[in-house]
Scaffold this motif. Structure first.
Motif, PDB file in Angstrom:
ATOM      1  N   LEU B  45      18.084  21.121   6.095  1.00 30.28           N
ATOM      2  CA  LEU B  45      19.116  21.741   5.263  1.00 30.28           C
ATOM      3  C   LEU B  45      20.382  21.978   6.073  1.00 30.28           C
ATOM      4  CD1 LEU B  45      17.046  24.511   3.413  1.00 30.28           C
ATOM      5  CD2 LEU B  45      18.056  22.481   2.369  1.00 30.28           C
ATOM      6  N   GLY B  46      21.526  21.946   5.382  1.00 33.56           N
ATOM      7  CA  GLY B  46      22.790  22.273   6.043  1.00 33.56           C
ATOM      8  C   GLY B  46      22.814  23.743   6.418  1.00 33.56           C
ATOM      9  N   GLU B  47      23.578  24.059   7.438  1.00 33.58           N
ATOM     10  CA  GLU B  47      23.621  25.428   7.931  1.00 33.58           C
ATOM     11  C   GLU B  47      24.108  26.405   6.852  1.00 33.58           C
ATOM     12  OE1 GLU B  47      26.145  27.180  11.516  1.00 33.58           O
ATOM     13  OE2 GLU B  47      25.234  25.249  11.965  1.00 33.58           O
ATOM     14  N   ARG B  48      25.153  26.013   6.146  1.00 31.89           N
ATOM     15  CA  ARG B  48      25.713  26.903   5.120  1.00 31.89           C
ATOM     16  C   ARG B  48      25.419  26.427   3.705  1.00 31.89           C
ATOM     17  NH1 ARG B  48      31.631  27.134   5.974  1.00 31.89           N
ATOM     18  NH2 ARG B  48      31.646  29.000   4.681  1.00 31.89           N
ATOM     19  N   ALA B  49      25.378  25.121   3.519  1.00 33.30           N
ATOM     20  CA  ALA B  49      25.078  24.576   2.190  1.00 33.30           C
ATOM     21  C   ALA B  49      24.664  23.110   2.332  1.00 33.30           C
ATOM     22  CB  ALA B  49      26.299  24.678   1.278  1.00 33.30           C
ATOM     23  N   THR B  50      24.011  22.594   1.290  1.00 37.22           N
ATOM     24  CA  THR B  50      23.566  21.204   1.317  1.00 37.22           C
ATOM     25  C   THR B  50      23.924  20.540  -0.006  1.00 37.22           C
ATOM     26  OG1 THR B  50      21.664  21.939   2.625  1.00 37.22           O
ATOM     27  CG2 THR B  50      21.573  19.698   1.744  1.00 37.22           C
ATOM     28  N   ALA B  74      32.177  16.262   5.496  1.00 40.27           N
ATOM     29  CA  ALA B  74      32.922  16.139   6.755  1.00 40.27           C
ATOM     30  C   ALA B  74      34.021  17.193   6.833  1.00 40.27           C
ATOM     31  CB  ALA B  74      33.521  14.741   6.864  1.00 40.27           C
ATOM     32  N   LEU B  75      34.500  17.571   5.649  1.00 34.68           N
ATOM     33  CA  LEU B  75      35.628  18.509   5.540  1.00 34.68           C
ATOM     34  C   LEU B  75      35.203  19.961   5.751  1.00 34.68           C
ATOM     35  CD1 LEU B  75      38.594  17.784   4.610  1.00 34.68           C
ATOM     36  CD2 LEU B  75      37.954  18.723   2.381  1.00 34.68           C
ATOM     37  N   VAL B  76      34.047  20.303   5.150  1.00 38.83           N
ATOM     38  CA  VAL B  76      33.598  21.701   5.196  1.00 38.83           C
ATOM     39  C   VAL B  76      32.515  21.841   6.263  1.00 38.83           C
ATOM     40  CG1 VAL B  76      32.759  23.633   3.806  1.00 38.83           C
ATOM     41  CG2 VAL B  76      33.996  21.757   2.700  1.00 38.83           C
ATOM     42  N   PRO B  77      32.743  22.685   7.270  1.00 40.12           N
ATOM     43  CA  PRO B  77      31.749  22.821   8.330  1.00 40.12           C
ATOM     44  C   PRO B  77      30.456  23.461   7.823  1.00 40.12           C
ATOM     45  CG  PRO B  77      33.656  24.268   8.702  1.00 40.12           C
ATOM     46  CD  PRO B  77      33.954  23.489   7.489  1.00 40.12           C
ATOM     47  N   GLY B  78      29.333  23.001   8.374  1.00 42.60           N
ATOM     48  CA  GLY B  78      28.040  23.576   8.023  1.00 42.60           C
ATOM     49  C   GLY B  78      27.453  23.046   6.730  1.00 42.60           C
ATOM     50  N   ASP B 108      22.428  26.387  -1.587  1.00 44.68           N
ATOM     51  CA  ASP B 108      22.996  27.351  -0.645  1.00 44.68           C
ATOM     52  C   ASP B 108      22.211  27.281   0.672  1.00 44.68           C
ATOM     53  OD1 ASP B 108      20.653  28.729  -1.010  1.00 44.68           O
ATOM     54  OD2 ASP B 108      21.535  30.384  -2.141  1.00 44.68           O
ATOM     55  N   SER B 109      22.493  28.193   1.587  1.00 45.41           N
ATOM     56  CA  SER B 109      21.899  28.100   2.924  1.00 45.41           C
ATOM     57  C   SER B 109      20.381  28.267   2.893  1.00 45.41           C
ATOM     58  CB  SER B 109      22.526  29.149   3.840  1.00 45.41           C
ATOM     59  OG  SER B 109      22.339  30.432   3.276  1.00 45.41           O
ATOM     60  N   THR B 110      19.856  28.905   1.832  1.00 48.94           N
ATOM     61  CA  THR B 110      18.410  29.108   1.750  1.00 48.94           C
ATOM     62  C   THR B 110      17.701  27.959   1.036  1.00 48.94           C
ATOM     63  OG1 THR B 110      18.505  30.247  -0.376  1.00 48.94           O
ATOM     64  CG2 THR B 110      18.814  31.600   1.589  1.00 48.94           C
ATOM     65  N   GLY B 111      18.483  27.008   0.517  1.00 47.75           N
ATOM     66  CA  GLY B 111      17.901  25.867  -0.176  1.00 47.75           C
ATOM     67  C   GLY B 111      17.784  26.073  -1.676  1.00 47.75           C
ATOM     68  N   ALA B 112      18.341  27.160  -2.201  1.00 46.75           N
ATOM     69  CA  ALA B 112      18.304  27.402  -3.642  1.00 46.75           C
ATOM     70  C   ALA B 112      19.358  26.530  -4.341  1.00 46.75           C
ATOM     71  CB  ALA B 112      18.554  28.867  -3.941  1.00 46.75           C
ATOM     72  N   VAL B 113      18.959  25.877  -5.431  1.00 48.30           N
ATOM     73  CA  VAL B 113      19.886  25.019  -6.169  1.00 48.30           C
ATOM     74  C   VAL B 113      20.794  25.917  -7.012  1.00 48.30           C
ATOM     75  CG1 VAL B 113      20.123  23.078  -7.765  1.00 48.30           C
ATOM     76  CG2 VAL B 113      18.091  23.251  -6.317  1.00 48.30           C
ATOM     77  N   LEU B 130      30.966  24.529  -3.765  1.00 49.05           N
ATOM     78  CA  LEU B 130      30.562  24.846  -2.395  1.00 49.05           C
ATOM     79  C   LEU B 130      31.082  26.207  -1.970  1.00 49.05           C
ATOM     80  CD1 LEU B 130      30.919  21.693  -0.153  1.00 49.05           C
ATOM     81  CD2 LEU B 130      28.882  23.073  -0.554  1.00 49.05           C
ATOM     82  N   ALA B 131      32.322  26.491  -2.364  1.00 44.82           N
ATOM     83  CA  ALA B 131      32.905  27.781  -2.026  1.00 44.82           C
ATOM     84  C   ALA B 131      32.036  28.891  -2.603  1.00 44.82           C
ATOM     85  CB  ALA B 131      34.330  27.877  -2.562  1.00 44.82           C
ATOM     86  N   GLY B 132      31.573  28.686  -3.845  1.00 45.64           N
ATOM     87  CA  GLY B 132      30.711  29.656  -4.498  1.00 45.64           C
ATOM     88  C   GLY B 132      29.385  29.783  -3.755  1.00 45.64           C
ATOM     89  N   ALA B 133      28.815  28.644  -3.376  1.00 41.77           N
ATOM     90  CA  ALA B 133      27.495  28.646  -2.738  1.00 41.77           C
ATOM     91  C   ALA B 133      27.536  29.290  -1.362  1.00 41.77           C
ATOM     92  CB  ALA B 133      26.964  27.214  -2.632  1.00 41.77           C
ATOM     93  N   THR B 134      28.666  29.116  -0.654  1.00 39.24           N
ATOM     94  CA  THR B 134      28.714  29.659   0.704  1.00 39.24           C
ATOM     95  C   THR B 134      29.220  31.103   0.735  1.00 39.24           C
ATOM     96  OG1 THR B 134      30.847  28.579   0.975  1.00 39.24           O
ATOM     97  CG2 THR B 134      28.965  27.459   1.903  1.00 39.24           C
TER      98      THR B 134
END
Lengths: 137, 138
Positions: B45-50, B74-78, B108-113, B130-134
Motif C-alpha cells: 500500500l502507498g504510505e498515504r494513499a493508494t 508521481a505528483l503527490v508524495p506517498g 486511504d493509508s489504512t487500505g479502506a476504499v 486523493l486530497a479527501g483520502a489523505t
C-alpha cells in the motif's frame, strides 16, 4: 497490431448504416454480407477500416491497441449470426433483437466512441464459474 | 417485418444510453469503505494513499487511465498506483462489485476504499479524491 481509431469509428458508422438497412429491408443477404465483414474484422481487419485507410492517407495522431476492437467485432459476429439464423428460420423476434443489439453497439461506438462489446468482456468473465478462474491465475 | 420501427428506435435508445454514459463516465463517487490489504492487492500500500486500477486487455480507456494515475502518483508524495488485471483477479472483482474496466479505487493509508470511479476519470477529480483520502488521516 495497432489500429487507427478514425478507421474504427468510420467502420462502426458504416456497420450502423448496414444494420439499420437490414432491419428496414429484412434482407438476409445484406446481413450475410455484414456477418462476413465482422468475421474479417475478427481474423484480420474490418474491410470498412481498410476502405478508410485506402482513401484517407494521412497518418493518425495516435493509434490504439487493436485487441479491444477485434474482440468487439467478435461480439458483433455472434449477434450477426444469431440474427441471420432468425431471418433464415423465420424467427422474427430473434432476427430483430439480435440485429438491433448489434446496431446498438455499433451506433454507440460510432457516435460516442464507447465500445460496448469490450465492456461486456469483464461481465461475461465474471459470470463464468469459479473453476475456470482458478486455471487462469 | 416489424423492422421498420426497430431501425430508428435502436439508435434513439443508443443515444439515450450514450448521453447517460457520457455524464456518468469516470465520475468519482463515495465508496463503502471496504478494507483491502497488501495481500489482497498483491502489492504494498502507498504510505498515504493508494490508487488501484482494474484493467483488462479488451479495454480502450485503460491506457489513458494508467497515464493519468501514474501522473498523479508521481505528483503527490506517498501515493502509489497499482494496476490489477481484472481477469486474473476475479475474486477481487466479484468482492468489490467491479463491472467495468477501467475501475479506479482510491484507498486511504489504512487500505479502506474511500472513493471509486468507473470509466476514464479526470485528473482533477482524482486529485480532489486523493486530497479527501489523505486529509482524513487519523
Amino acid at each position: 497490431m495497432r489500429a487507427d481509431p478514425r478507421a474504427l469509428r468510420f467502420g462502426a458508422a458504416v456497420t450502423s448504416l448496414v444494420l439499420a438497412a437490414v432491419l428496414v429491408t429484412g434482407s438476409s443477404g445484406l446481413l450475410t454480407f455484414q456477418v462476413l465483414v465482422f468475421a474479417c474484422g475478427v481474423v484480420w481487419r474490418s474491410p470498412y477500416a481498410l476502405l478508410f485507410m485506402a482513401v484517407v492517407r494521412s497518418a493518425p495522431t495516435y493509434t490504439e491497441d487493436s485487441r479491444p476492437p477485434r474482440f468487439a467485432q467478435g461480439v458483433g459476429l455472434v449477434f450477426g449470426v444469431a440474427g441471420l439464423i432468425g431471418y433464415l428460420a423465420g424467427i422474427t423476434p430473434l432476427a430483430l433483437v439480435a440485429t438491433a443489439a448489434a446496431l446498438l453497439a455499433a451506433f454507440l461506438n460510432a457516435a460516442f466512441g464507447f465500445c460496448l462489446g469490450c465492456e461486456m468482456y469483464l461481465l461475461v468473465r465474471r459470470l463464468l464459474p469459479a473453476a475456470t478462474t482458478e486455471v487462469s491465475q | 417485418m416489424a423492422g421498420w420501427w426497430v431501425a430508428p428506435a435502436t439508435p434513439a435508445l443508443a443515444t439515450t444510453i450514450g448521453v447517460i454514459r457520457l455524464r456518468r463516465d469516470g465520475r468519482v463517487r463515495d465508496s463503502d469503505g471496504t478494507r483491502l490489504s497488501a495481500d489482497d492487492l498483491g502489492a504494498v500500500l502507498g504510505e498515504r494513499a493508494t490508487l488501484v486500477q482494474f484493467s483488462t486487455a479488451f479495454c480502450q480507456p485503460c491506457r489513458a487511465t494508467r497515464r493519468i494515475l501514474a501522473d498523479v502518483s508521481a505528483l503527490v508524495p506517498g501515493v502509489s498506483h497499482i494496476e490489477i488485471d481484472a481477469e486474473s483477479r476475479l475474486d477481487l472483482v466479484r468482492r468489490l462489485g467491479v463491472v467495468r474496466t477501467p475501475t479506479v479505487l482510491v484507498l486511504d493509508s489504512t487500505g479502506a476504499v474511500v472513493k471509486q470511479a468507473a470509466g476514464l476519470p479526470r485528473k482533477a477529480d482524482v486529485l480532489v479524491a486523493l486530497a479527501g483520502a489523505t486529509s482524513e488521516d487519523r
